[in-house]
Enzyme design. Sequence first.
Site, short mmCIF file in Angstrom:
data_model
loop_
_atom_site.label_atom_id
_atom_site.label_comp_id
_atom_site.label_asym_id
_atom_site.label_seq_id
_atom_site.Cartn_x
_atom_site.Cartn_y
_atom_site.Cartn_z
CG MET A 118 -5.12 -5.02 -2.00
SD MET A 118 -4.48 -7.13 -1.41
CE MET A 118 -5.07 -8.39 -1.12
CD GLU A 172 -9.03 -3.81 0.67
OE1 GLU A 172 -7.63 -3.09 0.06
OE2 GLU A 172 -9.31 -3.78 1.01
CG ASP A 214 -1.71 -1.02 1.15
OD1 ASP A 214 -2.54 -1.65 -0.02
OD2 ASP A 214 -2.73 -0.79 2.37
O1 F6P Z 1 -2.45 -3.46 4.17
C1 F6P Z 1 -1.99 -4.65 2.97
C2 F6P Z 1 -3.16 -4.76 2.02
O2 F6P Z 1 -2.88 -5.37 1.39
C3 F6P Z 1 -4.34 -4.20 1.87
O3 F6P Z 1 -4.37 -3.20 1.00
C4 F6P Z 1 -5.87 -5.11 2.00
O4 F6P Z 1 -6.60 -4.04 2.40
C5 F6P Z 1 -5.60 -6.19 3.32
O5 F6P Z 1 -3.97 -5.94 3.02
C6 F6P Z 1 -5.90 -7.41 3.25
O6 F6P Z 1 -5.39 -7.99 3.96
P1 F6P Z 1 -6.06 -9.15 4.54
O7 F6P Z 1 -4.96 -10.22 3.04
O8 F6P Z 1 -5.83 -9.48 5.71
O9 F6P Z 1 -7.44 -9.66 4.15
#
Ligand code: F6P
Length: 329
Positions: A172, A225, A130
């Site tokens: 994301m 997202e 991110d």
């Molecule tokens: O923080 C990185 C990230 O990929 C975000 O962009 C996303 O919202 C989140 O992690 C998703 O997390 P998880 O893999 O726990 O669903």
Amino acid sequence: MRRRIGVLTGGGDCPGLNAVIRSFVAVLVEEHGHEVVGFQNAWDGIIERNTMQLDVADVRGILHKGGTVLGTRRGSPLDTPDGPQRVAERVAQLGLEGLVVIGGNGSLTVAHALREQVRLPVIGVPKTIDNDIMGTDVCFGFHTAVQIATDAIDRLHTTSESHDRIIVVEVMGRDAGWIAAHAALAGGACAVLLPEFSSTVEAIAQAVVKRHGSGRSSSIIVAAEGAVRAQGAHGALGAFAAGLQDSTGFDVRTVSLGHIQRGGTPTSYDRVLATRYGVAAADAVIAGQWGHMVAVDGNDMTSVDLSIPAGSTRVLDEETYALVRRALL
Ligand code: F6P
């Protein structure tokens, strides 16, 4: 004197984690003759004494691999009242001088809290696709995620052109629109939805109608997202697309790239950046810079106090936002 240092990877995985681990071990073990102990599955590995000796042989052949050889988890020792004390005790029992935490906003906030609450000697290494960690200009993994999104958008252009469609691509970025902004710029999107700057279906529809009025019959819209969630609860991407279809009269499809952006091999840029982070973290250990996070400032490696990333988010800057506003067609 031979020193023993612990290392863990926490939070969501990210391309380049293995490259950090590799160069960290290369410097501490090969160059200085110290010992590196890896904890498996983030903080759980400390509580459960799930360790892995990291010698040079253990980190050969992992540079180009995505994921993390240490495994990772979400969750925090701060979730239980005695968690911080247990972490401190385990680290002391293992004879570790300190702990290097390779993590995102959550893990770095935990690391800072452990430093404050139980005086844990800790050094942070920022990781997240991110790119939203305060105190550093760029995180490894971001470049790879943007490249993956750009490659996907290139493919979506040809199918949307064949069908005269609008395709909304969700990327994301929970709290920050760095991936969305860069993927929109690199992929030639006509509009982008960012968590930092609110936008409406009507405004996006206007941009699409204007574009189609000037001879185009297909469009790509990139949506972070976090911005999609802001449009509504579960199913917000579908609802947004339906609204866009109603407002424009064009056929709309959606694609959510999800974890594809986190998986697989890091780009060469991220391998080099992650390697620099690993070397900087090892140098910080040698220099005894506990309580710091290694960081990038311009083109240089530096370090900042761990209080800087703790509890905050580095949102998209005005400069990039201005570029997006001026360059999307
Ligand atoms: O923080 C990185 C990230 O990929 C975000 O962009 C996303 O919202 C989140 O992690 C998703 O997390 P998880 O893999 O726990 O669903």
